[in-house]
Design a protein around this motif. Structure first.
Motif, PDB file in Angstrom:
ATOM      1  N   ASP A  52      44.290  40.087   0.871  1.00 26.25           N
ATOM      2  CA  ASP A  52      42.878  40.363   1.061  1.00 26.25           C
ATOM      3  C   ASP A  52      42.086  39.873  -0.148  1.00 26.25           C
ATOM      4  O   ASP A  52      42.141  40.481  -1.221  1.00 26.25           O
ATOM      5  N   PRO A  53      41.352  38.746  -0.003  1.00 29.50           N
ATOM      6  CA  PRO A  53      40.583  38.230  -1.145  1.00 29.50           C
ATOM      7  C   PRO A  53      39.495  39.192  -1.605  1.00 29.50           C
ATOM      8  O   PRO A  53      39.047  39.129  -2.752  1.00 29.50           O
ATOM      9  N   TYR A  54      39.111  40.131  -0.726  1.00 31.71           N
ATOM     10  CA  TYR A  54      38.131  41.138  -1.134  1.00 31.71           C
ATOM     11  C   TYR A  54      38.776  42.265  -1.946  1.00 31.71           C
ATOM     12  O   TYR A  54      38.078  43.090  -2.530  1.00 31.71           O
ATOM     13  N   GLN A  55      40.112  42.332  -1.896  1.00 36.32           N
ATOM     14  CA  GLN A  55      40.898  43.331  -2.626  1.00 36.32           C
ATOM     15  C   GLN A  55      40.543  44.765  -2.223  1.00 36.32           C
ATOM     16  O   GLN A  55      40.548  45.682  -3.039  1.00 36.32           O
ATOM     17  N   LYS A  56      40.249  44.964  -0.932  1.00 36.78           N
ATOM     18  CA  LYS A  56      39.922  46.296  -0.412  1.00 36.78           C
ATOM     19  C   LYS A  56      40.914  46.789   0.644  1.00 36.78           C
ATOM     20  O   LYS A  56      40.979  47.972   0.930  1.00 36.78           O
ATOM     21  N   GLN A  57      41.634  45.864   1.282  1.00 37.63           N
ATOM     22  CA  GLN A  57      42.593  46.186   2.341  1.00 37.63           C
ATOM     23  C   GLN A  57      41.951  47.021   3.459  1.00 37.63           C
ATOM     24  O   GLN A  57      42.564  47.937   4.003  1.00 37.63           O
ATOM     25  N   ILE A  58      40.712  46.680   3.777  1.00 35.11           N
ATOM     26  CA  ILE A  58      39.978  47.405   4.809  1.00 35.11           C
ATOM     27  C   ILE A  58      40.676  47.309   6.164  1.00 35.11           C
ATOM     28  O   ILE A  58      40.694  48.250   6.947  1.00 35.11           O
ATOM     29  N   ASP A  59      41.294  46.149   6.456  1.00 38.63           N
ATOM     30  CA  ASP A  59      41.907  45.940   7.771  1.00 38.63           C
ATOM     31  C   ASP A  59      43.401  46.260   7.745  1.00 38.63           C
ATOM     32  O   ASP A  59      44.213  45.542   8.335  1.00 38.63           O
ATOM     33  N   GLY A  60      43.755  47.329   7.058  1.00 40.28           N
ATOM     34  CA  GLY A  60      45.156  47.730   6.977  1.00 40.28           C
ATOM     35  C   GLY A  60      45.285  49.113   6.383  1.00 40.28           C
ATOM     36  O   GLY A  60      44.293  49.782   6.077  1.00 40.28           O
ATOM     37  N   MET A  61      46.519  49.531   6.179  1.00 46.26           N
ATOM     38  CA  MET A  61      46.807  50.888   5.709  1.00 46.26           C
ATOM     39  C   MET A  61      46.786  51.013   4.197  1.00 46.26           C
ATOM     40  O   MET A  61      46.889  52.117   3.661  1.00 46.26           O
ATOM     41  N   GLY A  62      46.670  49.900   3.489  1.00 45.24           N
ATOM     42  CA  GLY A  62      46.676  49.955   2.032  1.00 45.24           C
ATOM     43  C   GLY A  62      45.401  50.570   1.480  1.00 45.24           C
ATOM     44  O   GLY A  62      44.355  50.569   2.141  1.00 45.24           O
ATOM     45  N   GLY A  63      45.487  51.063   0.255  1.00 47.35           N
ATOM     46  CA  GLY A  63      44.350  51.711  -0.383  1.00 47.35           C
ATOM     47  C   GLY A  63      43.778  50.924  -1.535  1.00 47.35           C
ATOM     48  O   GLY A  63      43.053  51.482  -2.358  1.00 47.35           O
ATOM     49  N   ALA A  64      44.100  49.627  -1.612  1.00 42.77           N
ATOM     50  CA  ALA A  64      43.523  48.712  -2.604  1.00 42.77           C
ATOM     51  C   ALA A  64      43.912  49.037  -4.037  1.00 42.77           C
ATOM     52  O   ALA A  64      43.210  48.678  -4.971  1.00 42.77           O
ATOM     53  N   THR A  65      45.025  49.727  -4.218  1.00 42.02           N
ATOM     54  CA  THR A  65      45.603  49.932  -5.548  1.00 42.02           C
ATOM     55  C   THR A  65      47.102  49.724  -5.446  1.00 42.02           C
ATOM     56  O   THR A  65      47.678  49.802  -4.355  1.00 42.02           O
ATOM     57  N   SER A  66      47.749  49.501  -6.586  1.00 38.18           N
ATOM     58  CA  SER A  66      49.206  49.325  -6.556  1.00 38.18           C
ATOM     59  C   SER A  66      49.895  50.597  -6.076  1.00 38.18           C
ATOM     60  O   SER A  66      50.982  50.545  -5.490  1.00 38.18           O
ATOM     61  N   SER A  67      49.260  51.757  -6.281  1.00 42.18           N
ATOM     62  CA  SER A  67      49.862  53.042  -5.887  1.00 42.18           C
ATOM     63  C   SER A  67      49.833  53.272  -4.389  1.00 42.18           C
ATOM     64  O   SER A  67      50.542  54.144  -3.878  1.00 42.18           O
ATOM     65  N   THR A  68      49.010  52.504  -3.683  1.00 41.18           N
ATOM     66  CA  THR A  68      48.828  52.738  -2.248  1.00 41.18           C
ATOM     67  C   THR A  68      49.081  51.499  -1.401  1.00 41.18           C
ATOM     68  O   THR A  68      48.776  51.493  -0.213  1.00 41.18           O
ATOM     69  N   SER A  69      49.659  50.472  -2.009  1.00 41.85           N
ATOM     70  CA  SER A  69      49.983  49.240  -1.283  1.00 41.85           C
ATOM     71  C   SER A  69      51.505  49.123  -1.194  1.00 41.85           C
ATOM     72  O   SER A  69      52.103  48.171  -1.683  1.00 41.85           O
ATOM     73  N   LYS A  70      52.113  50.100  -0.534  1.00 42.76           N
ATOM     74  CA  LYS A  70      53.568  50.251  -0.579  1.00 42.76           C
ATOM     75  C   LYS A  70      54.152  50.456   0.820  1.00 42.76           C
ATOM     76  O   LYS A  70      53.504  51.050   1.695  1.00 42.76           O
ATOM     77  N   THR A  71      55.386  49.982   0.996  1.00 42.55           N
ATOM     78  CA  THR A  71      56.102  50.161   2.261  1.00 42.55           C
ATOM     79  C   THR A  71      57.538  50.584   1.988  1.00 42.55           C
ATOM     80  O   THR A  71      58.123  50.231   0.960  1.00 42.55           O
ATOM     81  N   VAL A  72      58.089  51.341   2.926  1.00 40.92           N
ATOM     82  CA  VAL A  72      59.454  51.853   2.803  1.00 40.92           C
ATOM     83  C   VAL A  72      60.174  51.664   4.133  1.00 40.92           C
ATOM     84  O   VAL A  72      59.612  51.957   5.193  1.00 40.92           O
ATOM     85  N   ILE A  73      61.401  51.181   4.077  1.00 44.31           N
ATOM     86  CA  ILE A  73      62.245  51.033   5.266  1.00 44.31           C
ATOM     87  C   ILE A  73      63.514  51.853   5.042  1.00 44.31           C
ATOM     88  O   ILE A  73      64.207  51.674   4.034  1.00 44.31           O
ATOM     89  N   LEU A  74      63.808  52.735   5.989  1.00 41.50           N
ATOM     90  CA  LEU A  74      64.944  53.648   5.839  1.00 41.50           C
ATOM     91  C   LEU A  74      65.896  53.541   7.030  1.00 41.50           C
ATOM     92  O   LEU A  74      65.482  53.286   8.162  1.00 41.50           O
ATOM     93  N   SER A  75      67.175  53.766   6.729  1.00 39.20           N
ATOM     94  CA  SER A  75      68.194  53.761   7.776  1.00 39.20           C
ATOM     95  C   SER A  75      69.340  54.662   7.349  1.00 39.20           C
ATOM     96  O   SER A  75      69.470  55.011   6.161  1.00 39.20           O
ATOM     97  N   ARG A  76      70.150  55.058   8.315  1.00 39.77           N
ATOM     98  CA  ARG A  76      71.365  55.806   7.966  1.00 39.77           C
ATOM     99  C   ARG A  76      72.188  54.961   7.010  1.00 39.77           C
ATOM    100  O   ARG A  76      72.329  53.758   7.193  1.00 39.77           O
ATOM    101  N   SER A  77      72.751  55.597   5.995  1.00 41.70           N
ATOM    102  CA  SER A  77      73.456  54.826   4.981  1.00 41.70           C
ATOM    103  C   SER A  77      74.761  54.251   5.513  1.00 41.70           C
ATOM    104  O   SER A  77      75.461  54.878   6.309  1.00 41.70           O
ATOM    105  N   LYS A  78      75.059  53.063   5.035  1.00 43.50           N
ATOM    106  CA  LYS A  78      76.345  52.443   5.352  1.00 43.50           C
ATOM    107  C   LYS A  78      77.455  53.009   4.476  1.00 43.50           C
ATOM    108  O   LYS A  78      78.632  52.745   4.705  1.00 43.50           O
TER     109      LYS A  78
END
Length: 396
Positions: A52-78
Motif C-alpha cells: 500500500d503506497p499510502y501506508q494505511k492498509q485501508i483495503d485489508g486487515m492490517g493496521g498500518a504498523t509493524s505490530s499489526t501487519s502480521k499473519t500466522v499459519i497453524l497446523s497440528r505438529s508433525k
C-alpha cells in the motif's frame, strides 16, 4: 467486463501481547497457498492490504504498523513432542513481500489459546478448570515455545486482571517460555564477542564506529548505547518516527549489523530482510512519562530500551526482542547487562515507550559458548473477531 468474485477463507483476528494478526489453520487455506511460495505470499498480502503506497492498509486487515501487519499459519505438529506447528509471516506495508525470517514473540502468546480453541490440542489434555501446557514448534526458527493457557469450564479463559503496558485493557495472563531461544542453529554471539566495534559510515556516528552487542536470541538483535547516538533512552515514538534522518541512521546501523552477524553479505540486501535483525538502543534507568501518561520512575526499572521494528520505533516492545533483552542482560559484559548495572542476573525490568516489562532468562557458559536455556515472560491474548476474511479470487 466480468470480474472474479471474492472468495472467503476461515480466519481469526487475534491480539497477542502488543501485536495483532490474522490467524489461519493451514488446512483452511486454498490449496495453492498451503505450501510456501508466491501464491501464499500474494494471498497473505491481499488479506492484510499490502503493498500500500499510502501506508494505511485501508483495503485489508492490517493496521498500518509493524505490530499489526502480521499473519500466522497453524497446523497440528508433525513432531510427537509438540502440539502445534507455528509459522509467522511479517507482511511489509508499502512493499510487496512477506518476511519469513523470524518469529513474533507477542503473537506466540496467542498461538496456544488458538490451538486449544481450534482443535489442534488433544482434548484429553485439556482440563475442565486449570491450565494446559501447549508445546509449540516455531517453524521459522526451529525452536520450542511453551504456552501456559488458562482454562475455565473447558474453554480458553481470555478475560482476567493481568495488565500489560502497551495494551489498554486487562486480560488473562499467559506465561510464555522460549526454550533455547538462539535463532536457528547459530551461536548466540555470531562474532564470538559480547561487544563489537561496529563500523558504520561516518555520517551515522562521529568516528565511524559504534559499540554494539550482536545477539541471536529470540530474534537477531543489534544493541547499541543510546548515548553514542545522542539519545537518553527515554524517547517516545514521535521523537524517532517523526525524524526521517534518525530512521535512516538506524536503518544503516541495522544493515551493517546484519552484515556483521552474517545474516546478509551486503548492506543492500537489508531492504529485502526488514523483519530481522532488529536494532535497539539501551541506557541506564531514568524517569520519563510513557505514551499513556504513566510515570516510570528509575527505581522501578533496571534499564531503558527502545527498539525499532520494520523501520519504525515500536510503541512498546516486540516479544522476540524482549527475549533478546532478557538473554543479553543475563550475560555479564553485554551492553544490555552493563546498562542494567552489570553483574549476574536472571531477570530484568526494562522501560519502553508504553511503560515497563519484566523478563527473565537463564544463561550458562558451556564449552566456551554461551547458552540460553530458556527465556520467560508473561503476555495476554484475546480473540477480536472470528469467521472469514474475503479477498478477490484472482489475488493469488
Amino acid at each position: 467486463m466480468a470480474h472474479v468474485p471474492q472468495i472467503r477463507i476461515p480466519a481469526t483476528y487475534m491480539r497477542g501481547g502488543t501485536s495483532k494478526g490474522v490467524f489461519f489453520r493451514l488446512v483452511d487455506l486454498p490449496e495453492a497457498a498451503q505450501v510456501p511460495g508466491e501464491a501464499r505470499d500474494r494471498l497473505l498480502m491481499r488479506v492484510i492490504g499490502s503493498p500500500d503506497p499510502y501506508q494505511k492498509q485501508i483495503d485489508g486487515m492490517g493496521g498500518a504498523t509493524s505490530s499489526t501487519s502480521k499473519t500466522v499459519i497453524l497446523s497440528r505438529s508433525k513432531s510427537p513432542d509438540h502440539d502445534v506447528d507455528y509459522l509467522f509471516g511479517q507482511v511489509a506495508i508499502d512493499k510487496a513481500f512477506v518476511d519469513w525470517s523470524g518469529n513474533c514473540g507477542n503473537l506466540s502468546a496467542a498461538v496456544g489459546p488458538f490451538a486449544v480453541a481450534n482443535g489442534l490440542v488433544d482434548p484429553a489434555r485439556i482440563p475442565d478448570n486449570g491450565v494446559v501446557e501447549v508445546r509449540i514448534w516455531q517453524v521459522n526458527i526451529g525452536k520450542t515455545i511453551v504456552c501456559q493457557v488458562p482454562i475455565t469450564d473447558g474453554q480458553v479463559q481470555e478475560t482476567g486482571d493481568f495488565e500489560l503496558d502497551g495494551v489498554t485493557f486487562p486480560a488473562a495472563e499467559v506465561p510464555v517460555a522460549f526454550k533455547d531461544p538462539a535463532d536457528g542453529e547459530g551461536a548466540i554471539f555470531p562474532t564470538g564477542n559480547l561487544v563489537d566495534d561496529l563500523e558504520v559510515p561516518a555520517d551515522v556516528v562521529e568516528g565511524g564506529t559504534l559499540k554494539a552487542t550482536l545477539i541471536n536470541a529470540g530474534i537477531p538483535t543489534v544493541f547499541v548505547n543510546a548515548a553514542e547516538l545522542g539519545y537518553t533512552g527515554t524517547e517516545l515514538q514521535e521523537a524517532i518516527n517523526g525524524d526521517a534522518e534518525a530512521l535512516a541512521r538506524f536503518e544503516t546501523i541495522r544493515a551493517h549489523g546484519a552484515v556483521k552477524m552474517g545474516l546478509i553479505k551486503d548492506v543492500a540486501e537489508a531492504a529485502s530482510r526488514q523483519h530481522t535483525p532488529k536494532v535497539a538502543f539501551v541506557a541506564p534507568p531514568a524517569s520519563y512519562t510513557s505514551s499513556s501518561g504513566k510515570e516510570v520512575k528509575p527505581e522501578s526499572i533496571d534499564l531503558l530500551v527502545r527498539a525499532l521494528s520494520m523501520g519504525k520505533l515500536h510503541h512498546a516492545m516486540m516479544g522476540t526482542a524482549a527475549v533478546a533483552i532478557a538473554s543479553a542482560a543475563a550475560i555479564e559484559g553485554t551492553l544490555v547487562n552493563l546498562a542494567a548495572g552489570g553483574g549476574k542476573r536472571n531477570a530484568v525490568t526494562f522501560g519502553h515507550p508504553s511503560g515497563s516489562l519484566r523478563v527473565g532468562a537463564e544463561a550458562s557458559l558451556t564449552e566456551g559458548r554461551w547458552v540460553i536455556d530458556e527465556a520467560v515472560m508473561s503476555r495476554s491474548a484475546r480473540v477480536l473477531m472470528e469467521g472469514f476474511v474475503r479477498i478477490p479470487g484472482d489475488s493469488f
